[in-house]
Structure formats: C-alpha cells, structure tokens
Design a protein around this motif. Structure first.
Motif, PDB file in Angstrom:
ATOM      1  N   LEU A 125     -85.806  37.591  91.664  1.00 13.09           N
ATOM      2  CA  LEU A 125     -86.071  38.388  92.862  1.00 13.09           C
ATOM      3  C   LEU A 125     -85.013  39.449  93.163  1.00 13.09           C
ATOM      4  O   LEU A 125     -85.365  40.591  93.501  1.00 13.09           O
ATOM      5  CB  LEU A 125     -86.256  37.472  94.075  1.00 13.09           C
ATOM      6  N   THR A 128     -85.207  43.238  92.251  1.00 19.51           N
ATOM      7  CA  THR A 128     -86.071  44.172  92.962  1.00 19.51           C
ATOM      8  C   THR A 128     -85.289  45.070  93.909  1.00 19.51           C
ATOM      9  O   THR A 128     -85.704  46.204  94.182  1.00 19.51           O
ATOM     10  CB  THR A 128     -87.156  43.395  93.734  1.00 19.51           C
ATOM     11  N   TYR A 192     -91.466  44.024  91.657  1.00 18.51           N
ATOM     12  CA  TYR A 192     -91.149  42.615  91.452  1.00 18.51           C
ATOM     13  C   TYR A 192     -91.292  42.260  89.970  1.00 18.51           C
ATOM     14  O   TYR A 192     -92.267  42.655  89.320  1.00 18.51           O
ATOM     15  CB  TYR A 192     -92.055  41.727  92.295  1.00 18.51           C
ATOM     16  N   ARG A 202     -93.435  35.481  85.344  1.00 17.81           N
ATOM     17  CA  ARG A 202     -94.159  35.260  86.592  1.00 17.81           C
ATOM     18  C   ARG A 202     -95.532  34.678  86.291  1.00 17.81           C
ATOM     19  O   ARG A 202     -96.218  35.068  85.348  1.00 17.81           O
ATOM     20  CB  ARG A 202     -94.311  36.589  87.339  1.00 17.81           C
TER      21      ARG A 202
END
Length: 204
Positions: A125, A128, A192, A202
């Motif tokens: 994360l 980003t 992301y 992901r």
C-alpha cells in the motif's frame, strides 16, 4: 464506503488486507500476517493530507509473548516517533535462531527531515503514496523521482530513512529502486499495486 484491497505474499507465507478511503487523500487501515522472521500480525493505520503526503502512520506488531507499537507523525516538516513495548521480541527471535531486533522508533528523527512519504516493510500500500502524490501514471515515461522515505521495519518497528527511486514506465507500470533492488510494479488506474514482483500479488 472504504475499498478492500487484498494481497497475497509470494516471497513468504502471509497476506495483507487494506481498507482504504481515498476521497480526500488517503485514510487506510491494514491487517498483515507473516511467518518471517517469526510469526506475527501487523495492524496499521495510514493517513495522508489531501496532496497524498503522509501525516501519520500507526503500527502495532504482535506475536507470541510480545507486542510493539509505533506512532509516527509529521507536522511542520518534522517527524516524531512514539513507541511502546510489552513482552520480549528479542527472546522470541533468538529462540528461533534469529538475531535480536533493534529498538522500535528512532533516536534521530532529524534524519527523516527530507521524507514526505512513509514505507512499511513488505506492505504494497505505501507505494501508492508517491505514485499518487507525483502523478506518476500520467507522467512521460522515464520521469524519475529520487525520494527519502520514513521506512518502518517489521517486526521490530525500527524507523530509518530509506533512499528510493520511482520512475514512470507506462500507464500501468512504475519502476521502484532502492539500493541494488529494482522491481517494475504493476498498478491499477488509481495507483494501487496489483503485482509487486517477488513480494505480493493482489487478489480480486
């Protein structure tokens, strides 16, 4: 409603779930599990301003017989770290043949003076933040930014400056480099990470 983003670790057994609200900068809560170097869970809360510059990162790392917390805040261009510890992380590490951990936080917050972003060990994360803050997905290929990150190591919660390079490669790819390590991160149209080679992927 927040958006749920889930990553599987590919370098080790573990996962990361982030609940994100990015209507005005970023507010995110995350829950990560890992077995390396010892089994632990990490809970984090990450907040930026409307320009995607980090203002606060709260992290709790916990395993069998130990717990550490860190509150890292930036205000008026200065970072402050507050920590607490219960139990004995060093004993848990050495029992499994690992060296002891460093102290949580930092005794030299002035070394973080140039940092606008934060980074958290093995968490996709935080990548980003510079991607959105610098609008890298719309930048011409080859656009490069050399940045200093306030980097948090797990499970020790040590904080230190990390020099990193972010380079625009294409509409869905940003190259990340730190030291001798380089990876082309695949990202969605919101910045992301969807694939971090060698680290995480992901899941829908």
């Amino acid at each position: 409603m927040p958006t749920a983003i889930f990553w599987d670790r590919v370098d080790s057994t573990g996962s990361d779930l982030a609940l994100v609200d990015d209507r005005r900068g970023l507010y995110a809560r995350g829950y990560a599990t890992a077995i390396d170097p010892i089994p632990h869970v990490c809970r984090y809360e990450l907040v930026t301003d409307e320009g995607w510059a980090a203002v606060r990162l709260d992290v709790t790392a916990e395993g069998a017989g130990w717990l550490r917390t860190l509150k890292l805040e930036r205000a008026a261009g200065r970072w402050r770290a507050s920590t607490a510890e219960q139990g004995d992380l060093d004993a848990a590490l050495t029992a499994l043949g690992h060296p002891p951990a460093g102290l949580p936080g930092t005794e030299e917050p002035e070394r973080l003076h140039d940092a606008i972003d934060v980074d958290l060990w093995a968490a996709p994360l935080p990548n980003t933040l510079p991607i959105r803050r610098l609008d890298l997905l719309r930048a011409p290929p080859g656009t490069e930014h050399r940045l200093t990150m306030a980097f948090v190591r797990l499970p020790s919660l040590e904080v230190f400056p990390s020099e990193q390079i972010y380079t625009s490669v294409g509409p869905d790819t940003v190259r990340f480099a730190s030291g001798t390590f380089t990876a082309d991160l695949t990202v969605d149209d919101q910045g992301y990470v969807t694939h971090y080679p060698g680290l995480a992927v992901r899941k829908p």
